[in-house]
Design a protein around this motif. Structure first.
Motif, mmCIF file in Angstrom:
data_model
loop_
_atom_site.group_PDB
_atom_site.id
_atom_site.type_symbol
_atom_site.label_atom_id
_atom_site.label_comp_id
_atom_site.label_asym_id
_atom_site.label_seq_id
_atom_site.Cartn_x
_atom_site.Cartn_y
_atom_site.Cartn_z
ATOM 1 N N SER A 94 -0.837 5.995 7.877
ATOM 2 C CA SER A 94 -0.865 5.946 9.336
ATOM 3 C C SER A 94 -0.878 4.524 9.873
ATOM 4 O O SER A 94 -0.939 4.323 11.079
ATOM 5 C CB SER A 94 -2.097 6.692 9.856
ATOM 6 O OG SER A 94 -3.285 6.047 9.423
ATOM 7 N N VAL A 95 -0.832 3.527 8.976
ATOM 8 C CA VAL A 95 -0.850 2.123 9.391
ATOM 9 C C VAL A 95 0.508 1.500 9.088
ATOM 10 O O VAL A 95 1.003 1.584 7.960
ATOM 11 C CB VAL A 95 -1.963 1.337 8.680
ATOM 12 C CG1 VAL A 95 -1.953 -0.125 9.122
ATOM 13 C CG2 VAL A 95 -3.324 1.967 8.953
ATOM 14 N N VAL A 96 1.110 0.877 10.100
ATOM 15 C CA VAL A 96 2.428 0.246 9.962
ATOM 16 C C VAL A 96 2.301 -1.234 10.261
ATOM 17 O O VAL A 96 1.765 -1.627 11.310
ATOM 18 C CB VAL A 96 3.451 0.881 10.932
ATOM 19 C CG1 VAL A 96 4.797 0.165 10.829
ATOM 20 C CG2 VAL A 96 3.601 2.369 10.655
ATOM 21 N N PHE A 97 2.788 -2.080 9.357
ATOM 22 C CA PHE A 97 2.870 -3.520 9.575
ATOM 23 C C PHE A 97 4.321 -3.873 9.899
ATOM 24 O O PHE A 97 5.218 -3.609 9.096
ATOM 25 C CB PHE A 97 2.418 -4.281 8.326
ATOM 26 C CG PHE A 97 0.949 -4.206 8.052
ATOM 27 C CD1 PHE A 97 0.090 -5.192 8.508
ATOM 28 C CD2 PHE A 97 0.422 -3.132 7.336
ATOM 29 C CE1 PHE A 97 -1.271 -5.127 8.242
ATOM 30 C CE2 PHE A 97 -0.934 -3.058 7.061
ATOM 31 C CZ PHE A 97 -1.785 -4.051 7.527
ATOM 32 N N THR A 98 4.546 -4.497 11.041
ATOM 33 C CA THR A 98 5.918 -4.852 11.418
ATOM 34 C C THR A 98 6.352 -6.189 10.839
ATOM 35 O O THR A 98 7.541 -6.465 10.756
ATOM 36 C CB THR A 98 6.069 -4.939 12.934
ATOM 37 O OG1 THR A 98 5.341 -6.079 13.428
ATOM 38 C CG2 THR A 98 5.571 -3.672 13.618
ATOM 39 N N GLY A 99 5.385 -7.053 10.484
ATOM 40 C CA GLY A 99 5.732 -8.425 10.177
ATOM 41 C C GLY A 99 6.043 -9.165 11.476
ATOM 42 O O GLY A 99 5.824 -8.640 12.573
ATOM 43 N N PRO A 100 6.571 -10.388 11.375
ATOM 44 C CA PRO A 100 6.891 -11.137 12.600
ATOM 45 C C PRO A 100 8.017 -10.466 13.367
ATOM 46 O O PRO A 100 8.943 -9.898 12.777
ATOM 47 C CB PRO A 100 7.323 -12.512 12.070
ATOM 48 C CG PRO A 100 7.774 -12.259 10.665
ATOM 49 C CD PRO A 100 6.917 -11.131 10.144
ATOM 50 N N LEU A 158 -1.488 3.362 13.693
ATOM 51 C CA LEU A 158 -1.867 1.990 14.014
ATOM 52 C C LEU A 158 -0.698 1.075 13.687
ATOM 53 O O LEU A 158 -0.238 1.021 12.544
ATOM 54 C CB LEU A 158 -3.104 1.582 13.204
ATOM 55 C CG LEU A 158 -3.561 0.127 13.315
ATOM 56 C CD1 LEU A 158 -3.919 -0.238 14.753
ATOM 57 C CD2 LEU A 158 -4.766 -0.116 12.384
ATOM 58 N N LEU A 159 -0.212 0.355 14.691
ATOM 59 C CA LEU A 159 0.931 -0.554 14.545
ATOM 60 C C LEU A 159 0.409 -1.983 14.645
ATOM 61 O O LEU A 159 -0.038 -2.413 15.710
ATOM 62 C CB LEU A 159 1.959 -0.267 15.631
ATOM 63 C CG LEU A 159 3.316 -0.968 15.529
ATOM 64 C CD1 LEU A 159 4.082 -0.484 14.310
ATOM 65 C CD2 LEU A 159 4.134 -0.720 16.803
ATOM 66 N N ILE A 160 0.461 -2.705 13.533
ATOM 67 C CA ILE A 160 -0.029 -4.081 13.486
ATOM 68 C C ILE A 160 1.174 -5.011 13.523
ATOM 69 O O ILE A 160 1.994 -5.030 12.597
ATOM 70 C CB ILE A 160 -0.893 -4.312 12.238
ATOM 71 C CG1 ILE A 160 -2.152 -3.429 12.316
ATOM 72 C CG2 ILE A 160 -1.276 -5.782 12.111
ATOM 73 C CD1 ILE A 160 -3.079 -3.563 11.125
ATOM 74 N N VAL A 161 1.273 -5.787 14.590
ATOM 75 C CA VAL A 161 2.451 -6.611 14.867
ATOM 76 C C VAL A 161 2.095 -8.078 14.675
ATOM 77 O O VAL A 161 1.146 -8.579 15.283
ATOM 78 C CB VAL A 161 2.952 -6.373 16.300
ATOM 79 C CG1 VAL A 161 4.213 -7.202 16.567
ATOM 80 C CG2 VAL A 161 3.205 -4.889 16.549
#
Length: 376
Positions: A250-256, A229-232
């Motif tokens: 399995s969860v990735v936070f990209t930030g802004p 899961l990629l949270i952008v």
């Protein structure tokens, strides 16, 4: 040549759907617009310090971070109208800046107010509802995004103002948002490789439903163990969301991320999901959801929440699935179904690309706006 003054709080380099909407409309009238807007935050300035200088139209930045319909702002708007020979005004959001329209009557020929999601909240609040009614009475047209927002807004407007409402949804730049827009590089950047990837691109606020995604995620992993899961994006809910996802790798936070990388982030997805939900008794509601259309343009199937006008941006069962965004179960089932049936997902993505390319163009939006601003 007569010009149009665009008065708005929502404008790049600040990121957001309304900001993109107003900017795209301005670009399509670049030789005849002047923008009067609030100052960006330090974070926005840092993200794109040279934004104003690159635009093909003049931008007048107020010192305030938020423009309000005060006497000072009204006086400056009148001064810009006179100095720039403007014969029309476009309010980037009817609430609250459309309240300036009364003071500009007689100084310009036409005034048009765009509406989005938050005006539907205004339509349900005493005081705010009356303010919205005044906007309708002092402008020549109030626009709406879709059937849901039209119904909600019409209840607050007078009968003549409601009759002057016009459909003006956003468009999507299908040359920017397209299959193959750079998703492979985004996957490599975050170590996702060939895993099944769900992407959410949005501000991190409760209405958008990232918390619903996180609550649904263990159920998704039970059926699709290698999913990611990629949270952008960024926002005031970021810390709470990161804390909720602390126990999973399995969860990735990209930030802004920069605006020019948004197509690539959509392209990194096997499924796009933003299970938005209505909050605060209908005061906090999704107006449409441009991100669904951008994902569809990129050839990605979408899972959308059923808040407000969000279903207007999805052909349910054809370009994606509409779910109850307040509960994790429906979101989990929709994601599992699409991740485990890539052929169906690909068909939905292709149908979405076809639909957006035909029915959601900026040229169509620009023609509608031109008709509104130049009408007798």
């Amino acid at each position: 040549m007569p010009r149009t003054l665009i008065i708005t709080n929502d404008f790049p380099p600040r990121a957001g759907g309304i900001e993109s909407f107003v900017h795209e409309l301005a670009l399509r009238r670049a030789d005849s617009v002047v923008v009067y807007c609030s100052s960006p935050t330090r974070r926005d300035d840092a993200a794109d310090p040279g934004f104003d200088l690159r635009q093909p139209f003049p931008i007048v930045r107020d010192a305030a971070r938020v423009l309000l319909p005060t006497p000072r702002v009204a006086a400056r708007a009148r001064a810009i109208v006179g100095l720039e020979h403007c014969d029309s005004v476009l309010y980037g959001a009817a609430a609250p800046l459309g309240l300036l329209a009364a003071g500009l009557r007689g100084r310009v020929r036409r005034q048009v107010a765009l509406t989005h999601g938050h005006e539907t909240g205004w339509s349900g609040l005493p005081g705010a509802r009356e303010a919205l009614r005044r906007v309708g009475e002092t402008t020549d047209a109030v626009t709406y995004l879709g059937d849901y927002t039209r119904r909600r807004l019409a209840r607050a407007l007078s009968a003549p103002a409601a009759a002057r409402m016009r459909h003006l949804p956003p468009g999507v730049d299908t040359d920017r948002f397209h299959p193959g827009a750079g998703g492979t590089e985004i996957r490599a950047r975050h170590g996702l490789g060939g895993r099944p990837v769900v992407v959410c691109v949005s501000r991190l606020v409760p209405r958008k439903g990232q918390d619903t995604l996180l609550r649904a995620w263990p159920r998704v992993l039970a059926d699709v163990p290698d999913a990611a899961l990629l949270i952008v994006g960024d926002g005031p809910y970021a810390d709470r969301l990161r804390a909720a996802a602390r126990d999973t790798e399995s969860v990735v936070f990209t930030g802004p991320v920069p605006a020019d990388e948004l197509p690539a982030h959509h392209d990194a997805a096997d499924v796009f999901a933003m299970p938005c939900r209505t909050r605060r008794g209908g005061l906090d509601v999704e107006g449409l959801g441009m991100v669904y259309l951008e994902a569809s343009a990129t050839g990605v199937p979408v899972v959308a929440g059923d808040s407000g006008g969000a279903p207007d941006a999805v052909l349910d069962g054809e370009t994606g699935l509409v779910v109850d965004g307040s509960r994790p179960g429906p979101t989990a089932r929709a994601l599992i179904g699409l991740l485990r049936d890539p052929d169906r997902a690909a068909q939905m993505g292709a149908r979405g690309r076809e639909w957006v390319s035909r029915d959601w163009t900026w040229d169509r939006a620009a023609r509608t706006l031109d008709e509104l601003l130049t009408a007798p």
